[in-house]
Design a protein around this motif. Structure first.
Motif, PDB file in Angstrom:
ATOM      1  N   THR A 170      71.632  57.828  43.186  1.00  0.00           N
ATOM      2  CA  THR A 170      70.905  59.097  43.077  1.00  0.00           C
ATOM      3  C   THR A 170      69.559  58.887  42.403  1.00  0.00           C
ATOM      4  OG1 THR A 170      73.013  60.277  42.905  1.00  0.00           O
ATOM      5  CG2 THR A 170      71.025  61.470  42.258  1.00  0.00           C
ATOM      6  N   SER A 171      68.505  59.362  43.046  1.00  0.00           N
ATOM      7  CA  SER A 171      67.148  59.190  42.516  1.00  0.00           C
ATOM      8  C   SER A 171      66.891  60.174  41.384  1.00  0.00           C
ATOM      9  CB  SER A 171      66.131  59.430  43.634  1.00  0.00           C
ATOM     10  OG  SER A 171      66.093  60.817  43.957  1.00  0.00           O
ATOM     11  N   ASP A 172      65.717  60.035  40.769  1.00  0.00           N
ATOM     12  CA  ASP A 172      65.338  60.946  39.686  1.00  0.00           C
ATOM     13  C   ASP A 172      65.231  62.384  40.166  1.00  0.00           C
ATOM     14  OD1 ASP A 172      65.271  58.928  37.868  1.00  0.00           O
ATOM     15  OD2 ASP A 172      63.127  58.554  38.085  1.00  0.00           O
ATOM     16  N   GLY A 266      72.739  51.399  23.379  1.00  0.00           N
ATOM     17  CA  GLY A 266      71.853  52.436  23.892  1.00  0.00           C
ATOM     18  C   GLY A 266      70.381  52.242  23.595  1.00  0.00           C
ATOM     19  N   ILE A 267      70.036  51.206  22.839  1.00  0.00           N
ATOM     20  CA  ILE A 267      68.642  50.926  22.493  1.00  0.00           C
ATOM     21  C   ILE A 267      68.144  49.784  23.368  1.00  0.00           C
ATOM     22  CG2 ILE A 267      67.021  50.301  20.679  1.00  0.00           C
ATOM     23  CD1 ILE A 267      68.419  53.004  20.295  1.00  0.00           C
ATOM     24  N   VAL A 268      67.060  50.015  24.110  1.00  0.00           N
ATOM     25  CA  VAL A 268      66.525  49.008  25.017  1.00  0.00           C
ATOM     26  C   VAL A 268      65.721  47.972  24.232  1.00  0.00           C
ATOM     27  CG1 VAL A 268      64.982  48.595  26.977  1.00  0.00           C
ATOM     28  CG2 VAL A 268      66.494  50.589  26.968  1.00  0.00           C
ATOM     29  N   MET A 479      71.905  46.633  31.531  1.00  0.00           N
ATOM     30  CA  MET A 479      71.137  47.866  31.612  1.00  0.00           C
ATOM     31  C   MET A 479      70.726  48.120  33.059  1.00  0.00           C
ATOM     32  SD  MET A 479      67.553  48.945  29.814  1.00  0.00           S
ATOM     33  CE  MET A 479      66.606  48.029  31.019  1.00  0.00           C
ATOM     34  N   PRO A 480      71.205  49.203  33.657  1.00  0.00           N
ATOM     35  CA  PRO A 480      70.793  49.509  35.030  1.00  0.00           C
ATOM     36  C   PRO A 480      69.312  49.832  35.079  1.00  0.00           C
ATOM     37  CG  PRO A 480      71.985  51.354  34.075  1.00  0.00           C
ATOM     38  CD  PRO A 480      72.111  50.218  33.101  1.00  0.00           C
ATOM     39  N   SER A 481      68.671  49.394  36.136  1.00  0.00           N
ATOM     40  CA  SER A 481      67.242  49.677  36.318  1.00  0.00           C
ATOM     41  C   SER A 481      67.088  50.720  37.411  1.00  0.00           C
ATOM     42  CB  SER A 481      66.496  48.399  36.698  1.00  0.00           C
ATOM     43  OG  SER A 481      65.132  48.673  36.930  1.00  0.00           O
ATOM     44  N   ASN A 482      66.485  51.834  37.075  1.00  0.00           N
ATOM     45  CA  ASN A 482      66.303  52.924  38.029  1.00  0.00           C
ATOM     46  C   ASN A 482      64.915  53.536  37.843  1.00  0.00           C
ATOM     47  OD1 ASN A 482      68.125  53.722  40.045  1.00  0.00           O
ATOM     48  ND2 ASN A 482      68.258  55.767  39.196  1.00  0.00           N
ATOM     49  N   LEU A 483      63.902  52.681  37.815  1.00  0.00           N
ATOM     50  CA  LEU A 483      62.538  53.139  37.594  1.00  0.00           C
ATOM     51  C   LEU A 483      62.046  53.973  38.773  1.00  0.00           C
ATOM     52  CD1 LEU A 483      60.989  49.782  36.321  1.00  0.00           C
ATOM     53  CD2 LEU A 483      61.675  51.732  34.907  1.00  0.00           C
ATOM     54  N   ASN A 484      61.298  55.044  38.472  1.00  0.00           N
ATOM     55  CA  ASN A 484      60.654  55.781  39.553  1.00  0.00           C
ATOM     56  C   ASN A 484      59.354  55.077  39.927  1.00  0.00           C
ATOM     57  OD1 ASN A 484      58.577  56.657  37.751  1.00  0.00           O
ATOM     58  ND2 ASN A 484      59.870  58.373  37.089  1.00  0.00           N
ATOM     59  N   ASP A 533      55.200  49.135  25.068  1.00  0.00           N
ATOM     60  CA  ASP A 533      55.027  50.219  26.044  1.00  0.00           C
ATOM     61  C   ASP A 533      56.021  50.062  27.191  1.00  0.00           C
ATOM     62  OD1 ASP A 533      52.942  51.307  24.583  1.00  0.00           O
ATOM     63  OD2 ASP A 533      51.399  50.208  25.683  1.00  0.00           O
ATOM     64  N   ALA A 534      56.198  48.816  27.662  1.00  0.00           N
ATOM     65  CA  ALA A 534      57.159  48.569  28.741  1.00  0.00           C
ATOM     66  C   ALA A 534      58.574  48.900  28.288  1.00  0.00           C
ATOM     67  CB  ALA A 534      57.073  47.115  29.197  1.00  0.00           C
ATOM     68  N   THR A 535      58.900  48.554  27.051  1.00  0.00           N
ATOM     69  CA  THR A 535      60.236  48.838  26.517  1.00  0.00           C
ATOM     70  C   THR A 535      60.481  50.340  26.449  1.00  0.00           C
ATOM     71  OG1 THR A 535      60.159  46.791  25.213  1.00  0.00           O
ATOM     72  CG2 THR A 535      61.798  48.435  24.582  1.00  0.00           C
ATOM     73  N   LYS A 536      59.470  51.106  26.075  1.00  0.00           N
ATOM     74  CA  LYS A 536      59.604  52.570  26.034  1.00  0.00           C
ATOM     75  C   LYS A 536      59.859  53.138  27.421  1.00  0.00           C
ATOM     76  CE  LYS A 536      56.686  53.244  21.936  1.00  0.00           C
ATOM     77  NZ  LYS A 536      55.373  53.748  21.444  1.00  0.00           N
ATOM     78  N   ILE A 537      59.197  52.580  28.423  1.00  0.00           N
ATOM     79  CA  ILE A 537      59.417  53.036  29.802  1.00  0.00           C
ATOM     80  C   ILE A 537      60.866  52.799  30.203  1.00  0.00           C
ATOM     81  CG2 ILE A 537      58.846  52.579  32.218  1.00  0.00           C
ATOM     82  CD1 ILE A 537      55.973  51.980  31.269  1.00  0.00           C
ATOM     83  N   TYR A 538      61.382  51.605  29.911  1.00  0.00           N
ATOM     84  CA  TYR A 538      62.770  51.304  30.242  1.00  0.00           C
ATOM     85  C   TYR A 538      63.744  52.150  29.422  1.00  0.00           C
ATOM     86  CZ  TYR A 538      62.113  47.459  33.516  1.00  0.00           C
ATOM     87  OH  TYR A 538      61.811  46.720  34.626  1.00  0.00           O
ATOM     88  N   GLN A 539      63.388  52.466  28.184  1.00  0.00           N
ATOM     89  CA  GLN A 539      64.238  53.330  27.371  1.00  0.00           C
ATOM     90  C   GLN A 539      64.344  54.708  27.998  1.00  0.00           C
ATOM     91  OE1 GLN A 539      65.795  52.413  24.202  1.00  0.00           O
ATOM     92  NE2 GLN A 539      66.943  54.259  24.719  1.00  0.00           N
ATOM     93  N   THR A 540      63.210  55.229  28.460  1.00  0.00           N
ATOM     94  CA  THR A 540      63.198  56.549  29.101  1.00  0.00           C
ATOM     95  C   THR A 540      64.052  56.551  30.362  1.00  0.00           C
ATOM     96  OG1 THR A 540      60.990  57.041  28.236  1.00  0.00           O
ATOM     97  CG2 THR A 540      61.714  58.288  30.161  1.00  0.00           C
ATOM     98  N   GLN A 541      63.879  55.525  31.193  1.00  0.00           N
ATOM     99  CA  GLN A 541      64.654  55.504  32.435  1.00  0.00           C
ATOM    100  C   GLN A 541      66.129  55.294  32.163  1.00  0.00           C
ATOM    101  OE1 GLN A 541      66.134  52.895  34.735  1.00  0.00           O
ATOM    102  NE2 GLN A 541      66.392  51.583  32.927  1.00  0.00           N
ATOM    103  N   TYR A 542      66.471  54.523  31.117  1.00  0.00           N
ATOM    104  CA  TYR A 542      67.878  54.308  30.798  1.00  0.00           C
ATOM    105  C   TYR A 542      68.540  55.607  30.346  1.00  0.00           C
ATOM    106  CZ  TYR A 542      72.070  52.644  28.420  1.00  0.00           C
ATOM    107  OH  TYR A 542      73.368  52.463  28.018  1.00  0.00           O
ATOM    108  N   GLU A 543      67.869  56.352  29.480  1.00  0.00           N
ATOM    109  CA  GLU A 543      68.424  57.619  29.004  1.00  0.00           C
ATOM    110  C   GLU A 543      68.547  58.615  30.149  1.00  0.00           C
ATOM    111  OE1 GLU A 543      65.869  58.774  25.826  1.00  0.00           O
ATOM    112  OE2 GLU A 543      66.560  57.171  24.475  1.00  0.00           O
ATOM    113  N   ARG A 544      67.569  58.627  31.016  1.00  0.00           N
ATOM    114  CA  ARG A 544      67.610  59.511  32.177  1.00  0.00           C
ATOM    115  C   ARG A 544      68.782  59.140  33.092  1.00  0.00           C
ATOM    116  NH1 ARG A 544      62.609  58.491  34.027  1.00  0.00           N
ATOM    117  NH2 ARG A 544      63.345  56.917  35.482  1.00  0.00           N
TER     118      ARG A 544
END
Length: 549
Positions: A170-172, A266-268, A479-484, A533-544
């Motif tokens: 399922t996408s974002d 839960g912390i990337v 950690m699953p990767s589901n970047l938009n 900055d990259a880690t924050k992006i992955y943290q956001t996508q992981y929580e989402r």
């Protein structure tokens, strides 16, 4: 293991010293003269035929990259055994369209079709990494949620039973956009890991190592004990390659780290940005300086590795189960059935006895991101969905994993078993090449993997034992990767230059060209290049991702 059937791994080992002889593959025919028709069991109608739902389509067009193993024997998937059988079962004529071989050529043709809007009815591609939400908004492919619920009963049930798989699909924007290749919930094997010369261990009266300290003792003995018996100090205790770091990061897991992004409670985090990464570099630098790993690793390639392995120069390495460990054993046994050449696979080592190191190369996702989308060009998407859904039925699972009964498999006490056309191909094709005449199981497609098929891909007991041993690791930091699409662009912008610098410095640290006193400077440069900055992006996508229902 990014699934290239890894499970989606289909690698062929070419041994240069033997004239490029092709051997059996890791994850990875001419048909026999048999023309046995499918049994009544395999030809049973599916749910879509026996309910009031849609019938199968009379025909449709299907664009998909041709598997390299299949291309050895056939020119088009219409010649493949499973699709001939599917046409008999469903009455559907499929027009397969294959792009030219080569990653860039496939990408170029995909982009051209998407730009012009001249689309086939169905497209198999790495949709997850290619902005599926945008493709839906742009009117190129269909949102499949409601179609799957109504017209694909087998996949619909699977998604209800496997909520994590549904999250992956399922996408974002809440869209399901592809019919996936589904991995097994409990992988029988991990396809990449560490292995050693068992006959060298026996000669030196050593046990397979389980900790980093035990590895150092074994490698030192390999260096000094003349285990190949030629009277020369020419052994390479561990054949390190730069790609080892990228594919399986041997020994890094002992320090609780992953080679890239991972999550811990839960912390990337990013492995090379952690303080303990210095401990890993210190170990590799010491081994390099002591001659325990290959001095020429930066210039070593696969052919050189294979030649040195088969000529009794390499004591240990990381590699694939089938095309590495299994391939070497097969070649040596073909040369000499009574060969003393033995290999043993071992788990990723830990720092302390009894601990589990972080997983190295283990398959951790049920879906690789490759799937089959239905385009807006399709006039009968519901019927096509029913046809694609066949792969998730019991009969479809057997068909896609084993091929054609009487040709690529027979039933043994009711269970499918590959024939010798597959396991001992008369034309000396590897297992995956032989299967390519009958099925796409060595690559991917709209179906579910079968554990027993995996077992039969690796019939050699030594290979099976090695690959089972590689599963013994801590997989909790996956950690699953589901970047938009926006996140993918930002990550690419940051990580391209960062990785170039990172790999350059890792090699300099290992080879002693830069002192490890500069590790803090290395960390500071990673920060400057944007790793936080990259880690924050992955943290956001992981929580989402974790919030998806």
């Amino acid at each position: 293991m990014n699934f290239k059937r890894k499970k989606q791994i289909a690698a062929v080992l070419s041994i240069s010293v033997l004239g490029g002889l092709v051997v059996a593959c890791s994850n990875e025919t001419q048909p026999t003269s048999s023309t046995t028709s499918p049994t009544n069991e395999s030809a049973k109608p599916t749910a879509a035929q026996t309910t009031t739902g849609p019938k199968y389509p009379a025909s449709f067009s299907y664009w998909v990259t041709m598997d390299t193993d299949a291309a050895v024997s056939i020119k088009n998937y219409s010649e493949m055994g499973i699709y001939k059988q599917l046409e008999k079962i469903t009455g559907t004529k499929v027009e397969f369209q294959h792009p030219p071989a080569g990653e860039q050529q496939v990408k170029d043709q995909f982009n051209l079709m998407m730009a012009t809007g001249k689309l086939p009815d169905v497209m198999g591609y790495a949709w997850k990494a290619n902005s599926p939400d945008k493709a839906i908004k742009d009117g190129k492919i269909l949102r499949l949620n409601e179609i799957i619920d109504k017209y694909a009963p087998n996949l619909s049930k699977m998604l209800k039973d496997k909520p994590d798989l549904k999250r992956q699909l399922t996408s974002d924007d809440g869209n399901i956009y592809a019919f996936p290749f589904v991995g097994e919930d409990n992988p029988v094997f991990v396809f990449h890991g560490l292995f050693l010369r068992k006959d060298w261990l026996d000669k030196l009266k050593l046990q397979p190592p389980a900790t980093v300290d035990e590895w150092e003792k074994v490698l030192t003995a390999f260096r000094d004990g003349d285990p190949n018996g030629n009277g020369k100090k020419d052994e390479i205790p561990y054949f390190y390659r730069q790609t080892d770091y990228e594919t399986s990061y041997p020994f890094l897991g002992a320090y609780g780290l992953n080679a890239a992004f991972y999550q811990e409670n839960g912390i990337v985090k990013y492995g090379p940005y952690q303080p303990k990464f210095k401990d890993y570099l210190t170990l590799m630098n010491r081994w390099y300086s002591q001659g325990l790993i290959d001095k020429d690793y930066l210039t070593s390639d696969v052919k050189l590795r294979d030649s040195k392995t088969l000529n009794d120069l390499i004591g240990s390495q990381a590699g694939w189960g089938g095309s590495g460990l299994g391939g070497y054993l097969q070649l040596k046994r073909q040369q000499d059935p009574n060969t003393g050449f033995k290999l043993v696979g071992v788990p990723v080592p830990s720092l302390n006895k009894g601990e589990l190191a972080v997983s190295a190369g283990a398959p951790t996702a049920q879906w690789s991101g490759i799937g089959v989308a239905i385009t807006t060009s399709a006039k009968n998407p519901e019927q096509i969905a029913a046809w694609l859904d066949y792969g998730y039925s019991k009969e479809g699972k057997t068909l896609y994993n084993f091929g054609v009964e009487g040709q690529s498999y027979t039933l043994d006490n009711g269970k499918p078993k590959y024939t010798e056309t597959i396991t001992k191909n008369p034309n000396k094709l590897s297992i995956t090449q032989a299967l390519g005449m009958f099925t796409i199981v060595a690559s991917s497609g709209p179906f579910q993997a079968d554990e027993d098929a995996d077992l039969q891909w690796h019939p050699d007991p030594d290979t099976q034992d090695a690959m089972r041993s590689w599963t013994k690791a801590d997989h909790s930091k996956y950690m699953p990767s589901n970047l938009n699409s926006d996140e993918q662009a930002k990550i690419a912008s940051i990580m391209t230059d960062l990785r170039t610098y990172q790999y350059e410095m890792i090699n300099k640290f290992i080879m002693g060209q830069e002192p490890l006193t500069k590790f803090d400077e290395f960390i500071a440069t990673l920060k400057k290049l944007g790793i936080e900055d990259a880690t924050k992006i992955y943290q956001t996508q992981y929580e989402r991702y974790m919030k998806k229902s």
